[in-house]
Write a protein that holds these residues in place. Sequence first.
Motif, PDB file in Angstrom:
ATOM      1  N   VAL A 415      -2.177  -7.637  -9.847  1.00  0.00           N
ATOM      2  CA  VAL A 415      -3.024  -6.939  -8.872  1.00  0.00           C
ATOM      3  C   VAL A 415      -3.063  -7.716  -7.558  1.00  0.00           C
ATOM      4  O   VAL A 415      -2.950  -7.125  -6.469  1.00  0.00           O
ATOM      5  CB  VAL A 415      -4.441  -6.745  -9.435  1.00  0.00           C
ATOM      6  N   LEU A 416      -3.201  -9.037  -7.623  1.00  0.00           N
ATOM      7  CA  LEU A 416      -3.239  -9.841  -6.401  1.00  0.00           C
ATOM      8  C   LEU A 416      -1.909  -9.761  -5.655  1.00  0.00           C
ATOM      9  O   LEU A 416      -1.882  -9.655  -4.416  1.00  0.00           O
ATOM     10  CB  LEU A 416      -3.570 -11.290  -6.726  1.00  0.00           C
ATOM     11  N   ALA A 417      -0.807  -9.844  -6.382  1.00  0.00           N
ATOM     12  CA  ALA A 417       0.508  -9.780  -5.735  1.00  0.00           C
ATOM     13  C   ALA A 417       0.708  -8.437  -5.033  1.00  0.00           C
ATOM     14  O   ALA A 417       1.223  -8.381  -3.904  1.00  0.00           O
ATOM     15  CB  ALA A 417       1.599 -10.010  -6.774  1.00  0.00           C
ATOM     16  N   GLU A 418       0.303  -7.346  -5.678  1.00  0.00           N
ATOM     17  CA  GLU A 418       0.453  -6.029  -5.060  1.00  0.00           C
ATOM     18  C   GLU A 418      -0.475  -5.865  -3.865  1.00  0.00           C
ATOM     19  O   GLU A 418      -0.119  -5.232  -2.866  1.00  0.00           O
ATOM     20  CB  GLU A 418       0.184  -4.931  -6.097  1.00  0.00           C
ATOM     21  N   PHE A 419      -1.666  -6.469  -3.946  1.00  0.00           N
ATOM     22  CA  PHE A 419      -2.589  -6.397  -2.809  1.00  0.00           C
ATOM     23  C   PHE A 419      -1.986  -7.094  -1.582  1.00  0.00           C
ATOM     24  O   PHE A 419      -2.047  -6.574  -0.463  1.00  0.00           O
ATOM     25  CB  PHE A 419      -3.932  -7.025  -3.185  1.00  0.00           C
ATOM     26  N   ALA A 420      -1.393  -8.263  -1.796  1.00  0.00           N
ATOM     27  CA  ALA A 420      -0.753  -8.982  -0.683  1.00  0.00           C
ATOM     28  C   ALA A 420       0.370  -8.144  -0.083  1.00  0.00           C
ATOM     29  O   ALA A 420       0.560  -8.113   1.144  1.00  0.00           O
ATOM     30  CB  ALA A 420      -0.221 -10.327  -1.172  1.00  0.00           C
ATOM     31  N   ALA A 421       1.117  -7.454  -0.944  1.00  0.00           N
ATOM     32  CA  ALA A 421       2.236  -6.644  -0.468  1.00  0.00           C
ATOM     33  C   ALA A 421       1.774  -5.429   0.343  1.00  0.00           C
ATOM     34  O   ALA A 421       2.548  -4.877   1.131  1.00  0.00           O
ATOM     35  CB  ALA A 421       3.080  -6.180  -1.651  1.00  0.00           C
ATOM     36  N   HIS A 422       0.492  -5.025   0.153  1.00  0.00           N
ATOM     37  CA  HIS A 422      -0.035  -3.856   0.864  1.00  0.00           C
ATOM     38  C   HIS A 422      -0.963  -4.254   2.004  1.00  0.00           C
ATOM     39  O   HIS A 422      -1.781  -3.442   2.460  1.00  0.00           O
ATOM     40  CB  HIS A 422      -0.785  -2.934  -0.106  1.00  0.00           C
ATOM     41  N   ALA A 423      -0.841  -5.479   2.495  1.00  0.00           N
ATOM     42  CA  ALA A 423      -1.704  -5.934   3.596  1.00  0.00           C
ATOM     43  C   ALA A 423      -1.545  -5.051   4.833  1.00  0.00           C
ATOM     44  O   ALA A 423      -2.487  -4.896   5.628  1.00  0.00           O
ATOM     45  CB  ALA A 423      -1.385  -7.377   3.952  1.00  0.00           C
ATOM     46  N   GLY A 424      -0.375  -4.450   4.989  1.00  0.00           N
ATOM     47  CA  GLY A 424      -0.141  -3.590   6.140  1.00  0.00           C
ATOM     48  C   GLY A 424      -0.948  -2.311   6.131  1.00  0.00           C
ATOM     49  O   GLY A 424      -0.993  -1.597   7.138  1.00  0.00           O
ATOM     50  N   ASP A 425      -1.604  -2.007   4.990  1.00  0.00           N
ATOM     51  CA  ASP A 425      -2.452  -0.811   4.936  1.00  0.00           C
ATOM     52  C   ASP A 425      -3.751  -1.006   5.712  1.00  0.00           C
ATOM     53  O   ASP A 425      -4.494  -0.041   5.921  1.00  0.00           O
ATOM     54  CB  ASP A 425      -2.791  -0.469   3.481  1.00  0.00           C
ATOM     55  N   PHE A 426      -4.029  -2.243   6.108  1.00  0.00           N
ATOM     56  CA  PHE A 426      -5.260  -2.567   6.821  1.00  0.00           C
ATOM     57  C   PHE A 426      -4.937  -2.866   8.286  1.00  0.00           C
ATOM     58  O   PHE A 426      -3.768  -3.069   8.636  1.00  0.00           O
ATOM     59  CB  PHE A 426      -5.933  -3.777   6.167  1.00  0.00           C
TER      60      PHE A 426
END
Length: 486
Positions: A415-426
């Motif tokens: 979950v943490l790895a995927e969250f980092a990968a989606h930082a561009g959503d913010f």
Amino acid sequence: MSASEAATPSRDLRARRTEALEAAVGAYDIRGRIPDQLDEDILFCLGWASAQAMSEIHSNIEVVIGHDMRPSSAAFADSFARGVEAAGSQAIALGLCSTDQLYFASGIFEIPGAMITASHNPADYNGIKICGPRAGGVSLASGLGRIRDLAPEAPESSGDPVANDDEAAAQMRRRYVERIRELTHVDTVRELKIVVDCGNGMAGRLLGEVFGTDAGFAAVPFEVIGLFTELDGTFPNHEANPLKPENLLDVSRAVVDHGADLGLAFDGDADRCFFIDETGATMSASAVGALVAEREIARAKRAGDESPAVIHNLITSRSVAATIAAAGGRALRSKVGHSGIKTMMVETGAVFACEHSAHFYFDEFYCADSGMLAACHLIAALSGTGSPASRLVADYDLYVQSGEINFTVADPDRVLAEFAAHAGDFPENTVEDLDGIGLQGADWWINLRKSNTEPLVRLNIEAADAEQVKSMTAQVSEFVQSRASK
């Protein structure tokens, strides 16, 4: 009985101990349910292993031991002490005390310590907080892992009960109160009314020692109203966990009903304190940390330190770092957790440290955390300004925070790895991995990190306004929940 004379444990006993220890030993303390994870045999083998490890690491052959008011704690403390002595070391048993008193004893006696407590956990839990000499931090990497690995090989539990060392306990209490009063001058404060919710925890004993005459000092000249001061580890009134808002309702109501100037709410072992202003509102732990940091920087500067270092964990408000800088100090960010912060304080010479969870650490208290010392600092500050408590911290409380939100997930690392990968959503941000995954924006930040002890990820968010916090909380929550079971 010496370690060499003791019987080797059976294979079944070693296996049972190993299973229990794997569940109970965390990143920086030991915590478990009774009796399936912790019992008197496990405490005996942990005492034996702690003595062995502290002898290896620090060449110490003495361990100071204290315990809280939980029904199992006195027997657990004795089992731990018998384990220490079975390993050939000396156990100095203090009996009932708060966790910060145990740290203080470790400091003044310059020996390792063990506090039998489960802090804020429910009544069916217990645990151990272990420290090195002078209250030094102990984590998995700096001793706790060695203790966990040694413990299954301890001999079978044996030995006579270990008597409390009343002289050592009295010396600790006297010097503890003396140190707190010297550092804060709380014994000179007048014309205040303070409500203290002890939650049936160890703070109930501290009231008579620090504010009253139980330790041999004159009582403080302000009014103290105690709630739930009876020591009762079944917690008949509410959990001694001030992180939960429902556990602050009693002290909030009492502050308003009594027209008090300030409310204090301690956790079960009294190493943390939360604060309530005169309106009954909870004061931000970050704001309190910023205020005390300002006081500690001023003290250090008077002593000749031109740029005192102050540590804050990465979940505290940005207002903490801003206050440190404005006061002429150096702000240092840390991971969450007391063991690492204590070690970092020693390494950097920091004069103070604070966490979002209301842990406050002081260099003149052996870099240990003390809820009572923090409380006395705030009482002294409140008296010195003449302002109401709400006004006292208003300038340090400039952002809106979400509070900690927990999610149960199957695979926290994924979950943490995927969250980092989606930082561009913010919105535009910088990604960091100091503790979990953090996103740093212009006027906001998000931190998502995994629990050290449970299959959880913990979310904290700060932003300039409540609507932004609400929106980002919903966005991250949806992201985590959509991946919780994968």
